[in-house]
Design an enzyme around this catalytic site. Structure first.
Site, PDB file in Angstrom:
ATOM      1  CE  LYS A 242      38.848  32.627  30.409  1.00 17.30           C
ATOM      2  NZ  LYS A 242      40.022  32.323  29.729  1.00 17.30           N
TER       3      LYS A 242
ATOM      4  N   PRO B 253      36.220  22.102  34.281  1.00 11.95           N
ATOM      5  CG  PRO B 253      37.162  20.970  32.424  1.00 11.95           C
ATOM      6  CD  PRO B 253      35.987  21.915  32.839  1.00 11.95           C
ATOM      7  CB  VAL B 254      39.697  22.666  38.767  1.00 13.16           C
ATOM      8  CG1 VAL B 254      40.795  23.435  39.450  1.00 13.16           C
ATOM      9  CG2 VAL B 254      38.572  22.150  39.458  1.00 13.16           C
TER      10      VAL B 254
ATOM     11  CB  ALA C 136      40.803  24.035  32.397  1.00 18.20           C
ATOM     12  N   GLY C 137      42.197  27.168  32.144  1.00 17.64           N
ATOM     13  CA  GLY C 137      42.236  28.265  31.459  1.00 17.64           C
ATOM     14  C   GLY C 137      40.602  28.676  30.853  1.00 17.64           C
ATOM     15  CG  MET C 138      38.060  26.126  30.140  1.00 20.64           C
ATOM     16  SD  MET C 138      37.304  24.460  30.312  1.00 20.64           S
ATOM     17  CE  MET C 138      35.691  24.960  29.605  1.00 20.64           C
ATOM     18  CB  ALA C 139      37.268  32.065  33.726  1.00 18.50           C
ATOM     19  N   GLY C 140      37.115  28.844  35.616  1.00 17.34           N
ATOM     20  CA  GLY C 140      36.477  28.153  36.555  1.00 17.34           C
ATOM     21  C   GLY C 140      36.152  28.835  38.020  1.00 17.34           C
TER      22      GLY C 140
ATOM     23  CB  SER D 147      37.278  34.174  37.397  1.00 14.34           C
ATOM     24  OG  SER D 147      38.650  33.972  37.501  1.00 14.34           O
TER      25      SER D 147
ATOM     26  CG  ASP E  63      39.740  35.825  33.424  1.00 17.62           C
ATOM     27  OD1 ASP E  63      40.311  36.745  32.820  1.00 17.62           O
ATOM     28  OD2 ASP E  63      40.247  34.789  33.488  1.00 17.62           O
TER      29      ASP E  63
HETATM   30  P1  ATP Z   1      41.624  31.168  34.445  1.00 18.08           P
HETATM   31  O1  ATP Z   1      41.060  30.674  32.990  1.00 18.08           O
HETATM   32  O2  ATP Z   1      40.890  32.301  35.040  1.00 18.08           O
HETATM   33  O3  ATP Z   1      43.056  31.221  34.516  1.00 18.08           O
HETATM   34  P2  ATP Z   1      41.692  28.392  35.345  1.00 18.08           P
HETATM   35  O4  ATP Z   1      40.601  27.897  34.628  1.00 18.08           O
HETATM   36  O5  ATP Z   1      42.849  28.263  34.787  1.00 18.08           O
HETATM   37  O6  ATP Z   1      41.315  29.968  35.538  1.00 18.08           O
HETATM   38  P3  ATP Z   1      40.698  27.724  38.155  1.00 18.08           P
HETATM   39  O7  ATP Z   1      39.704  26.672  37.770  1.00 18.08           O
HETATM   40  O8  ATP Z   1      39.803  29.116  38.275  1.00 18.08           O
HETATM   41  O9  ATP Z   1      41.898  28.023  37.048  1.00 18.08           O
HETATM   42  O10 ATP Z   1      41.515  27.230  39.350  1.00 18.08           O
HETATM   43  C1  ATP Z   1      42.793  27.632  39.667  1.00 18.08           C
HETATM   44  C2  ATP Z   1      43.101  27.510  40.852  1.00 18.08           C
HETATM   45  O11 ATP Z   1      42.151  28.247  41.759  1.00 18.08           O
HETATM   46  C3  ATP Z   1      42.986  26.210  41.445  1.00 18.08           C
HETATM   47  O12 ATP Z   1      44.331  25.822  42.324  1.00 18.08           O
HETATM   48  C4  ATP Z   1      42.019  26.070  42.766  1.00 18.08           C
HETATM   49  O13 ATP Z   1      42.488  25.364  43.724  1.00 18.08           O
HETATM   50  C5  ATP Z   1      41.804  27.519  42.972  1.00 18.08           C
HETATM   51  N1  ATP Z   1      40.431  27.770  43.194  1.00 18.08           N
HETATM   52  C6  ATP Z   1      40.039  28.585  44.171  1.00 18.08           C
HETATM   53  N2  ATP Z   1      38.563  28.805  44.223  1.00 18.08           N
HETATM   54  C7  ATP Z   1      38.023  28.041  43.271  1.00 18.08           C
HETATM   55  C8  ATP Z   1      36.734  27.523  42.763  1.00 18.08           C
HETATM   56  N3  ATP Z   1      35.731  27.974  43.258  1.00 18.08           N
HETATM   57  N4  ATP Z   1      36.675  26.747  41.550  1.00 18.08           N
HETATM   58  C9  ATP Z   1      37.868  26.272  41.109  1.00 18.08           C
HETATM   59  N5  ATP Z   1      39.312  26.578  41.480  1.00 18.08           N
HETATM   60  C10 ATP Z   1      39.373  27.397  42.637  1.00 18.08           C
END
Ligand code: ATP
Length: 299
Positions: A11, A95-96, A98-102, A104, A137
């Protein structure tokens, strides 16, 4: 059915406002959420052993109980007591951190997949309530499409599908802690609140230029001063054809809206040369097929 393949879409936030901090420490938000074309590919397979086995193409990701997909299966086990195990092959493209709810979106997809695979017959409402306990999320990621998220992100209102627009996503090689960004926001004296209702109205009108003119993310005030590279990428996008560019979620990913896919591709080539962002992808809005005709959580 022994296995099921699901696409877990990322997202972006077209709008993100924080209204305040609740007594329990959570923040009250108003966010315009939008799924995009980038997704993780997840293969979920039934296994007879009472185990949750996870493999991933990313070696740095946890494959134990810290992974959100593990938590999804565990929550379903606790809720329904189903017998048997699950093997999850997580092929990540989002991307991990990243603010893209990967995480979630992976969690939501596995809730959906295991519900189908094991015939648990949980309703969307039940899945949403399980998801809300796993992450703010997650309920939105079950719903997908265009939505307004309020409360701590769990109160969802569907909006009409956002009109299609070419997008460019660029993530610099830094990880941002969402928790830290929200905490720092509390210590800022003034912030400029985005016009969330205006964004919803522009979406209802299907007016891309108006949506672009109203984008706003209150968390930019925290993350950009810490990581000026985000502002540099935004400026580069504006100078290379974007009609709008903004940080998604708590960052550091920046997305740009372009007039044409060709404009987005030209800017992608430029950003890749610059090397400020290590992950630079063109994509587009993803809306759930048939949603406007009333279909629910099909994948
Ligand atoms: P949001 O936008 O919801 O804040 P995000 O994009 O910033 O999420 P994520 O990519 O969801 O962050 O990952 C944040 C942390 O969650 C990482 O430290 C990662 O190790 C952990 N994590 C646990 N399960 C997963 C997964 N299936 N995919 C990615 N990261 C995961």
């Amino acid at each position: 059915m022994e296995s099921i393949r699901v696409k877990a879409h990322a997202k972006i936030n077209l709008g993100l406002d924080v209204l305040g901090r609740r007594e329990d420490g959570y923040h009250e938000v108003r966010m315009v959420m939008q799924t995009i074309g980038i997704y993780d590919n997840i293969l979920v397979t039934k296994i007879p052993e009472e185990e949750i086995r996870i493999t991933s193409n990313l070696t740095f990701l946890p494959v134990n109980e810290d992974n959100l997909v593990y938590k999804a299966v565990k929550a379903l086990k606790e809720r329904t007591g189903f017998k048997g195990g699950v093997k999850i092959d997580l092929h990540k493209f989002i991307p991990v951190s990243a603010g893209m709810a990967g995480g979630s979106t992976d969690c939501a997809s596995v809730l959906y997949a295991v519900n189908v695979l094991y015939g648990l017959k949980l309703s969307l409402k039940e899945l949403l309530s399980i998801g809300a306990k796993l992450g703010a999320d997650v309920p939105y990621c079950l719903l997908r499409g265009t939505a307004l998220a309020e409360g701590i992100g769990e109160k969802l209102r569907r909006l009409p599908d956002c009109p299609q627009m070419p997008l460019l996503i660029a993530k610099p090689p830094i990880s941002v802690s969402t928790k830290m960004v929200y905490e720092k926001l509390d210590s800022l004296e003034t912030v400029e609140h985005p016009d969330i209702d205006g964004i919803c109205k522009a979406i209802e009108e299907g007016n891309v230029l108006k949506i672009a003119s109203k984008l706003g993310n209150v968390l930019e005030d925290v993350t950009i001063p810490m990581y000026p590279v985000i502002d540099k990428i935004k400026k580069d996008m504006y100078e290379h054809g974007a009609i709008a560019a903004m940080m998604s979620g708590s960052g550091p990913t920046v997305f740009g809206i372009f007039k044409t896919p060709e404009d987005a591709a030209r800017c992608q080539a430029y950003l890749r040369e610059q090397k400020d962002a290590h992950q630079v992808y063109t994509t587009e809005i993803y809306n759930v097929p048939g949603r406007q005709k009333g279909t629910r959580i099909e994948r």
